[in-house]
Design a protein around this motif. Structure first.
Motif, short mmCIF file in Angstrom:
data_model
loop_
_atom_site.label_atom_id
_atom_site.label_comp_id
_atom_site.label_asym_id
_atom_site.label_seq_id
_atom_site.Cartn_x
_atom_site.Cartn_y
_atom_site.Cartn_z
N TYR A 663 0.82 -1.21 0.00
CA TYR A 663 0.00 0.00 0.00
C TYR A 663 0.86 1.27 0.00
O TYR A 663 0.33 2.37 -0.17
CB TYR A 663 -0.92 0.03 1.22
N GLN A 665 2.67 3.69 -1.66
CA GLN A 665 2.74 4.08 -3.07
C GLN A 665 3.01 5.58 -3.19
O GLN A 665 2.09 6.40 -3.06
CB GLN A 665 1.44 3.71 -3.78
N TRP A 667 3.39 7.39 -5.59
CA TRP A 667 2.68 8.02 -6.72
C TRP A 667 1.16 8.09 -6.49
O TRP A 667 0.41 8.39 -7.41
CB TRP A 667 2.98 7.26 -8.01
N HIS A 668 0.72 7.81 -5.29
CA HIS A 668 -0.70 7.94 -4.96
C HIS A 668 -1.16 9.36 -5.30
O HIS A 668 -0.45 10.34 -4.99
CB HIS A 668 -0.90 7.66 -3.47
N SER A 747 -6.84 8.12 -9.90
CA SER A 747 -6.67 6.72 -9.51
C SER A 747 -5.20 6.34 -9.51
O SER A 747 -4.40 6.86 -10.29
CB SER A 747 -7.45 5.78 -10.45
N ILE A 748 -4.85 5.43 -8.61
CA ILE A 748 -3.47 4.94 -8.52
C ILE A 748 -3.07 4.25 -9.82
O ILE A 748 -1.96 4.43 -10.32
CB ILE A 748 -3.33 3.97 -7.33
N ALA A 752 0.14 5.13 -12.12
CA ALA A 752 1.18 4.10 -12.27
C ALA A 752 1.43 3.78 -13.74
O ALA A 752 2.57 3.63 -14.18
CB ALA A 752 0.78 2.84 -11.50
N LYS A 759 1.84 -1.18 -10.53
CA LYS A 759 0.82 -0.91 -9.53
C LYS A 759 0.92 -1.93 -8.41
O LYS A 759 1.06 -3.13 -8.64
CB LYS A 759 -0.57 -0.98 -10.17
N ALA A 761 -1.34 -2.42 -5.89
CA ALA A 761 -2.61 -2.66 -5.18
C ALA A 761 -3.09 -4.07 -5.40
O ALA A 761 -2.71 -4.71 -6.35
CB ALA A 761 -3.65 -1.68 -5.66
#
Length: 761
Positions: A663, A665, A667-668, A747-748, A752, A759, A761
């Motif tokens: 989780y 990230q 780049w969130h 959105s992630i 990404a 990604k 997730a």
């Protein structure tokens, strides 16, 4: 805390592989070591041990463990019915208790190192009426195991009993009684890859240097023959020990200035303590030999400190053991030279190390270390990371039986140890090391300043942990120090460093870069950076506890000593900067800044020279600071974004926790928008904004950082050549458009995909 049904099911399925594991191995020790590691992992136990019954001795003997001290293997034993383990063996019934130390059958073994363990679950290993041994799991947390754990462990023990019975058969084939009798004797393990925990990054190759599982046997072995010697012998050993410690400390004062006068403080204080010396002398006068007197005195202090409710006092036990071992080696004829002599180079393998051991190994050019015990936040791990010595911590005690001189490869990044690696294993690591060497050699060709392709100016600052890293920063053309982490002198000693001791360190830092920016972050204690001399017991979540600026403001005397040292050391420097970590409110920032002003006033009154106009800034790493960023920009002289903690706190994820690390990230979309807001607030107020976390050297994220207006990156020196090369190929107008595209995404997955990362997730 109790493990779930799925974990137990996986455990039983994996235990079905035990027979094949044994079939492929001729070493029962290797099999047992792998078994305890497997069981501990699935039951989420901190300790797992196997006790096997020795019929000739009529005792249960500890034969494998993950979590207890390695030297307890083969030493700890008990009769049937004795202690909790003996009771389980005798009754063939499981025993589960949430607080084992208050159980009437509890039996304490000092050599096992289980003082902090509360929860205890043991089940018998048997085949029908034939008793084989006992399987045990333990945990520091009370009431960790429940009925489901009992059922899972009983099923595991049932399968294990069959495997052990087969092991006796397989290993005795062709060996008759002799093969059976030698079943539990030490053998060289058939290891090729040992997976462990990465404690300090880097790669090292070299021959195995076995430091041994019983590094303190001399402290515990009271049966060995001793030379009387008398009082004169004891005083000679005292003088020799003092001389050794002085020489060791001076050696590191040259290589590691932060360690000067700090590492062996506890040792020197004990040697100079009249009560410590008097206790030994009194016992010698009563007729004890000097070695026996030293053991008795050490045992007295160890018992007192080990029984303390304060962790920082209990940790002093290792200092006493270290000092006592040194005294005993200098008392024992011929022992001192052999004990101290370590071959230059190679990979050190040990069951236990003291911080002083690490420093001595480094001085003798040991290139990597493998431990079979220890924590990732221990002082040994911290020292190795700071000294750039690869360190891997493994649960496989068999590595201590690897023959001396065996070729080894330590991968400190992945946490792997390779035994007798072939060319297919060695070559990728050789290429990696060559790449790093090439990157370092490129530092000599770097430009004095960094410009984008279209003429945009970007400053590259260096992150520094130790003064020994400053020369590399200078060779890398660092335009200044963007972050000097001041924790090291605090982490390696048993008391707070004095103002004078800190001044000596900071003065050398400013002197190395007199005409450049030098940013010192004030003490960032807490979280994973635990100070051994501060009792942090009771903090169930230290990352959200008394850490960083909160600690400094609470301990104002410690804070003032550091600020005074910085101000004094900065005299004559062009641009000194003081930076406060983990600021969450204007009130905190103002209070910390007022202490700086108070220190200036005090120094002025005392007639002590100091820098009267340092820049005062802050780390931006909390969501609370983000929401007030425009207000902070009106008061702070500069911002430094600690992206590691900012991401962690914004996303509520501990990246060191493997269960949630995916989780984490950077780049969130929320993180990217936060960075853009900080950059905008800084530009509007004319405040310099830098990034000093790992994002500063991430190729996929650098275009975004420059695109939102950040023009200062602070990074570890080894990353500078690659980052400068990347920036020189970039057009800042394209970077700005790139950033606008990313800021429009919510959105992630879309972010990404756009920046080309996987990604998580």
């Amino acid at each position: 805390m109790q493990t779930g049904y799925a974990d137990h099911l996986n455990l039983l399925c994996d235990m079905g592989e035990l027979i094949s594991v044994l079939r492929d191995s001729d070493d029962i020790h290797m099999f047992l070591d792998q078994t305890v590691a497997l069981v501990a992992r699935h039951l989420k136990a901190q300790v797992c041990s196997i006790y096997l019954y020795d019929e000739s001795a009529e005792r249960l003997v500890l034969r494998a463990t993950m979590g207890l001290r390695a030297e307890a293997v083969g030493v700890v034993s008990m009769a049937a019915g004795e202690g909790l383990v003996g009771r389980v063996f005798d009754s063939l019934q499981p025993l589960c208790t949430g607080e084992c130390r208050i159980h009437p059958d509890y039996l304490y073994f000092s050599e096992a190192g289980e003082d902090q363990l509360l929860s205890f679950l043991a089940v018998p290993i048997h085949r029908g009426a034939v008793r084989i041994g006992v399987l045990v799991v333990q945990h520091e947390q009370a009431d960790s195991f429940g009925d489901m754990d009992v059922r899972a462990l009983r099923a595991t023990a049932s399968q294990l009993g069959s495997a052990l019975e087969n092991a006796r058969l397989l290993l005795s084939l062709g060996g008759g009684a002799e093969g059976s009798a030698g079943l539990f004797q030490a053998r060289t393990p058939s290891l090729s890859l040992v997976r462990g925990k990465a404690a300090s990054p880097g790669c090292a190759m070299g021959p195995a240097l076995i430091l041994g599982m019983h590094r303190c046997d001399i402290l515990r072995d009271e049966a060995e023959p001793e030379r009387s010697g008398g009082m004169a012998c004891f005083h000679a050993a005292l003088d020799k020990t003092l001389a050794e410690l002085n020489a060791l400390q001076e050696r590191f004062a040259r290589r590691l200035p932060e360690s000067a006068s700090l590492i062996f403080t506890a040792h020197f204080m004990m040697l100079k303590d009249p009560s410590f010396r008097r206790r030994i002398e009194e016992k010698i006068n009563l007729g004890l030999s000097p070695m026996a007197a030293v053991r008795a005195a050490a045992g007295h202090y160890i018992a007192i400190f080990a029984s303390s409710s304060h962790a920082y006092i209990r940790e002093k036990v290792s200092d006493i053991e270290d000092l006592a071992c040194r005294l005993l080696r200098n008392l024992k004829p011929g022992e001192g030279k052999d004990a101290e002599g370590v071959k230059n180079g190679g990979i050190a393998l040990a069951g236990e190390l003291f911080p002083s051991d690490v420093l001595k190994l480094v001085s003798e050019d040991v290139t990597g270390i493998v431990l079979v015990s220890g924590g990732l936040t221990s002082h040994v791990a911290i020292l190795c990371r700071s000294l750039q010595i690869p360190l891997v911590i493994v649960e496989e005690s068999g590595v201590l039986r690897i023959p001396e001189g065996t070729p080894l490869l330590v991968d400190g990044a992945a946490g792997n140890l390779y035994v007798r690696p072939d060319d297919s294993i060695r070559e990728p690591f050789v290429r990696t090391q060559a790449a790093w060497s090439a990157a370092e050699s490129f530092t000599g060709t770097m430009s004095e300043s960094t410009w984008s392709r279209d003429g945009g100016r970007v400053r590259l600052f260096a992150n520094i942990n130790l003064l020994s890293e400053v020369p590399l920063a200078i060779r890398s053309r660092a335009e200044g120090i963007g972050l000097y982490r001041s924790e090291f002198p605090f982490l390696i000693r048993s008391a707070f460093p004095t103002e004078t001791e800190q001044y000596q360190v900071y003065r050398r830092l400013f002197a190395a870069m007199p005409d450049r920016v030098v940013t010192i972050r004030t003490l960032d204690a807490g979280g994973e950076k635990v100070l051994s001399h501060v009792d942090s017991a009771g903090e169930s979540n230290p990352e959200l506890g008394l850490r960083s600026i909160r600690f400094s403001l609470l301990h104002r005397d410690v804070f003032e000593a550091q600020i005074r040292a910085i101000l004094r050391a900065a005299e004559g420097s062009v641009c000194p900067r003081i930076m406060f970590p983990m600021i969450s409110s204007l009130d905190e920032f103002r209070e910390a800044r007022s202490i700086v002003y108070d220190c200036m006033t005090a120094l002025e009154k005392e007639g002590i020279s100091y820098h009267s106009a340092p820049q005062i800034g802050m780390m931006v790493e909390l969501p609370a600071a983000l929401e007030l960023i425009e207000d902070f920009a009106e008061e702070a002289d500069f911002f430094s974004i600690g992206t590691n903690d900012l991401v962690q706190y914004m996303l509520a994820v501990d990246r060191s926790n493997p269960r949630v690390a995916h989780y984490y990230q950077p780049w969130h979309p929320s993180v990217l928008r936060a960075l853009a807001r900080i950059g905008k607030a800084g530009r509007a107020a004319g405040v310099d904004v830098s990034v000093c976390g790992e994002m500063a050297h991430e190729p996929a994220l650098i275009p975004f950082l420059l695109g939102v207006g950040i023009r200062t990156l602070s990074l570890d020196p080894q990353f500078m050549p690659a980052v400068q090369q990347q920036i020189q190929t970039m057009d800042l107008r394209e970077a700005e458009e790139h950033a606008r595209e990313l800021l429009g995404m919510s959105s992630i997955a879309s972010v990404a995909s756009y920046i080309g990362v996987e990604k998580r997730a």
